[in-house]
Each structure stands twice: as C-alpha cells, then as structure tokens.
Write a protein that holds these residues in place. Sequence first.
Motif, short mmCIF file in Angstrom:
data_model
loop_
_atom_site.label_atom_id
_atom_site.label_comp_id
_atom_site.label_asym_id
_atom_site.label_seq_id
_atom_site.Cartn_x
_atom_site.Cartn_y
_atom_site.Cartn_z
N PRO A 111 -0.60 -13.26 3.39
CA PRO A 111 -0.74 -12.52 2.13
C PRO A 111 0.51 -12.58 1.26
CG PRO A 111 -1.60 -11.24 3.98
CD PRO A 111 -0.88 -12.39 4.56
N TYR A 165 0.94 -14.92 -2.49
CA TYR A 165 1.16 -14.23 -3.77
C TYR A 165 2.64 -14.16 -4.15
CZ TYR A 165 -3.70 -12.80 -3.73
OH TYR A 165 -5.06 -12.81 -3.75
N SER A 202 3.79 -12.53 -7.48
CA SER A 202 4.50 -11.24 -7.35
C SER A 202 5.82 -11.27 -8.10
CB SER A 202 4.74 -10.92 -5.87
OG SER A 202 3.52 -10.75 -5.18
N GLU A 241 5.53 -1.45 3.56
CA GLU A 241 4.59 -0.35 3.55
C GLU A 241 5.24 1.00 3.29
OE1 GLU A 241 1.49 2.31 3.98
OE2 GLU A 241 1.58 0.21 3.41
N TYR A 245 -4.99 -8.97 1.11
CA TYR A 245 -4.52 -8.31 -0.11
C TYR A 245 -5.63 -8.38 -1.17
CZ TYR A 245 0.40 -7.80 1.32
OH TYR A 245 1.58 -7.43 1.93
N GLN A 246 -6.15 -7.25 -1.57
CA GLN A 246 -7.22 -7.18 -2.55
C GLN A 246 -6.71 -6.57 -3.85
OE1 GLN A 246 -10.40 -8.37 -2.19
NE2 GLN A 246 -9.82 -9.15 -0.15
N ASP A 289 -6.22 -2.92 -4.21
CA ASP A 289 -5.12 -2.33 -3.42
C ASP A 289 -3.76 -2.57 -4.07
OD1 ASP A 289 -4.23 -0.90 -1.21
OD2 ASP A 289 -4.04 -2.66 0.08
N LYS A 290 -3.76 -3.17 -5.30
CA LYS A 290 -2.51 -3.46 -5.99
C LYS A 290 -1.86 -2.16 -6.45
CE LYS A 290 -2.22 -6.84 -8.94
NZ LYS A 290 -2.47 -7.77 -10.07
N TYR A 312 -0.42 -2.70 -1.98
CA TYR A 312 -1.25 -3.21 -0.89
C TYR A 312 -1.07 -2.40 0.41
CZ TYR A 312 -1.56 -7.20 -4.08
OH TYR A 312 -1.76 -8.01 -5.19
N GLY A 361 -3.74 -3.24 3.13
CA GLY A 361 -3.48 -4.55 3.72
C GLY A 361 -2.30 -4.55 4.66
N ASN A 362 -1.23 -3.87 4.30
CA ASN A 362 -0.04 -3.82 5.15
C ASN A 362 -0.30 -3.09 6.46
OD1 ASN A 362 1.63 -5.27 3.40
ND2 ASN A 362 2.22 -3.43 2.25
#
Length: 578
Positions: A375, A379, A383, A441, A504-505, A508-509, A512, A515-516
Amino acid sequence: MSRSIDREGINADIDDKSLELNTPANGRVAPPLADRSKPYNSGKGPITDAIINFFRLKGQHRDSEALDDIATQVSVYGGEHAEYYKPREDWENIAAFDPDFRWTWREEQKAIRKVDWKIFTWILLMFLALDIDRANITNATADNLLKDLKLTQADYNLGNTLQNLGFLLSELPSQLISKRLGPNRWIPMQIIIFSIISGAQFWLKGRASFLACRFLIAAFQGGFIPDVILYLSYWYNKNDLPLRLAFFWSINYIADLLTAFLAVGLLKMRGIAGRSGWRWMFLIEGVFTLFIGIASFWFMPQAPTRTKSKLFPKGYVTDREEKIIVNRVIRDDPGKGGMHNRQALTLRMIFNSIMDWHMWPLYLIGLTYNLPSFPVKNYLQLSFKDLGFSTVNANLLTIPTTVISVFNIILISVISELVNNRSFVAMTEQVWFLPCIIALESLAKFNGWQYFAIATILLGFPYVHAIHVSWCSRNSGTIRTRTVSASLYNMFVQVSKIIGANIYQASDKPRYHKGNRVLIGIICYNMVILYPGTWLFYRFINKKRDKVWNNMTPDEKADYLETTKDEGNKRLDFRFAN
C-alpha cells in the motif's frame, strides 16, 4: 574399508583410502578430494566470497595455497550406489558428465566468475528491462497521468489489480512454455512482446486502453521470473543461487532508482509535439527494452554445454570449465539430471507437483510476507504530491529508499547463508515492518517530511524474496517440482499484490487507519504463526525421516535406493531446508 550411504545419500563413512575414489578407466587414479579441515572461502562462488571478505568474517576465507586443492566434494556419484543417481541419457549436459573428473578451487572460481559475467550479468540486464516497463507507471502518476486520462483513484487501483492478475494468470502457462521451448528462446520473446506493448502506451486514450495495457504487459512479464530462476539452476548450485538472487531482486530497486532519474528528464518533454511527458517516457523506455529483448536471442545460450555460436565461436567457457560447471551442479543436486531442459511437463507431472504438500507452507508465506509494503509503495509518489512536493521532488524522494533496500537485500541474504537458516532470518522483514506501520497508525499528525522519513524507513526493509525463492528451489527435489513451485510461489505473491493494492481505500483517506490496522494484524500473524510454524513443519519431517533412515541397515538402504518409486523431496534421503 566400509562405506554406507548417509541420510542425504552421500558417503558417510570415509576412511583414508576412500579419498582416492573413482579410478578412471585408463587406470589413472583421480587426485584426492579436498581437505575440508583447511581454511577456505565459502565455496559458494566469487560474489559470496567477495562479500564475506569485505565484512572480514573470521574463519570464512581460503588461503592462497588452498585454492589449488581439489575442489571436488564427496557426492552420491562417488558411492557404491552411484548407479541409482545417474542422469538420464538425453540430459542436455550428458556429454560433460564425468564422476571421475577433478578440478581445483581456483579453477572453479574462475569458471563461476565467467558465468557471473557472461550469463548472470545479462540476466540482470533483462530483468532491468522488465522492471523499467513495470515500474515506470508510478513515475507517470507524478506527471498527472490520472488527470490526463480522466482516471479516478479506483481506476488506478483496478489497473494495479489487473496488472497483478496478468502476472498471476501467466506464471504457470509461461513456465510450461519455457520448459517446452527452452528459456533461451522463450524469455527473449517475452521481453520483445511486453516492450512493444509498453511503448504503445504512448497512444493511451482513456480508461479502457489504460486497463488493457496494464494487463497485457503483465501477462507477458508474468512468467519471466520463474523462467529465469529455472534457467539459472542449470548454471549454479544451491549454495550459489541465494546471493545471486539477492542481486537479481536488487534490480527492482535499481530500476526504481533509474526510472526516477530518467523521469526527471523525460517527464520534462511534456509539450513536445503536443504530448504529455509520461507518453514520451513510455515510448522511449519501451524502445530501449525492445533492443535488450532482441539481443537476448544471441546472449542466452541453451545450457553450459551449448555456449558456442556464430557470434561466440569459442563459446563462453573452455571445455574444461564446461565440465566444471556441469559436474559441480549435478553433484550438488542429482535431480537436475532428471529432465531435458526442453522437455515438456505432462499433466500428471503438473498435478503431482501442485499436490506436493511439502511445498505449501512456502506458498502461504508468499501470500502474506510482503503485504505491508504494497500500500505505501503503490501510493508513494501520489502521497508526496498530496503533501505538497513537486513532480520532480516526488520522484527524487524515492531514491534514499532504493539505496537502503539494495544494501539490506544483499546483507540479509548473506546472513541467511552464513547461519544456514531461512525461516527466522526471513522473519526479520516482519520485525522491520511492525514499528513503521504502528508509527503511521498512531501518530496524530505528520507533515510531508515526517511522512517521507517513515515511508523511507519502511520501504528500505530487508527484502527476503530471494531467500524464499531459493528455499523453494532447495526443497523441490526434482526439475518438474522446481518448475511448477517457482510459478506457484510467484502466483501467491501476485495474489498478495492484488490484496495489497486494495488495502488502502479512498474512503479511508488520508490516514488509512483501517488499512494500517489490517497490516498490523498480518504482520503479527506472520511473526507468531507462519514463519515459526514453517520452521517446525520442516524440522518435524526431517527428524521423522532421520529416525527411519538411520534405523535401516546398509542393505536395506541399498534396496530402498534401487526399488523406491519416491521422487525428489518424497525420498527418505532428502532433507528439507528450514
């Protein structure tokens, strides 16, 4: 004089006279085998030796006098049951096979050095071609590829998914084609095809053409890695491969570094002929890799005994070096003489290899071990752009990660060979990931440079893929299983990439968090269950076989070797690496 076959099928009880094994038919006695009590280099090739000497590892070097000792080690071909291990008559290297042949460590190093420079170096260049055409998509995103083609983040995710699906679907079919045609024919064909498709991205129009190109490029790249690994196994023994595979996969990072530098210049071509910079980048890099594919038809010989050609009339090695390469490989692994390298696999062979449950733990490792990196890597440039860095800086900021990674992948592979362990050494990657993902996270807030620091450390992880692939090769036992297992392992890795591309969706930005947390759970599963469980699995099988084998009499062992239908890693005299 007494001899018995030990659990690995080699002479275990050797007295002084047995050092004069294998008297040739002409009556001359072969030179004695090497005295293993003398200090000498690792015996794993000049690349390994150079690194060991660089780190000044005590007791791991060979003095100059010992270089002229006989390098031939005791093998199954020197025992009383050697007849049960003979290569098949149509083996492509059968003309150079000679159980009585002897050579020195100096001669062996010289022969392997030629293989490194003339075979392995070209393999690295071919892999660089593949990685340039595979990795440059991330550089294109920094030049507004998504905006130019009116793509959403979901479209980009789907492109990555289709790319990994293309790899997944083509792994085994490509390996089977390679086994039938020969890697020296099929691999150049693959490079030519995917280079043309990659260069054709210059004419991308929108979502449909983007998705189609990502899938097709990967479909013709997918079998490249297992094809190359099978090809290298014809030239190197099991101790040679791990470190060379580390150099092989370091090309991933070198390609990232090279494409980052190239992108700085090529992306500035935006506006020439009214075209975007990323279009020129795809076209120019596609043409470059196309030339490598065409040249590969002349620079990839079929086998160690087939290096002579019109371009190289004297061959890559001398006749004596040819015999050294062939005999050290077959003595290290008699299973490599079980099939011709252009012999197709039957459906039964494929089925039996797939159903070899001894290999399944390694496939499960391939599914999850590298998930935490995908992920962030997918990105990374996006990012950096979102955090305010320019297009040029977004590409240049990936360079430190590349430098750290190249060093770590080689170092971890050297450590694995020195301590002769794969499971716990490979688990180091998970230990590296854990604090980095926790930092992503748990930190309440971070700016661009803080994210750069965390991402750089995380993606500089000690990549253990080379250890895993070598592990699969060692535990396969036969050419057919090695052929299929290389593909199956990589198929599981591609499934992992598909999963990783979707952790990573957009919902969820930007942090994330969901995802984490998933990644932290996967890391803990790998550290607590998967790697220790695999170590215990192979250790249990080895101990169980030891008990059975060591309780057999010499006559019972001889009868087993003569009558058994067990093959490869099913044999009692086979020991799994763990």
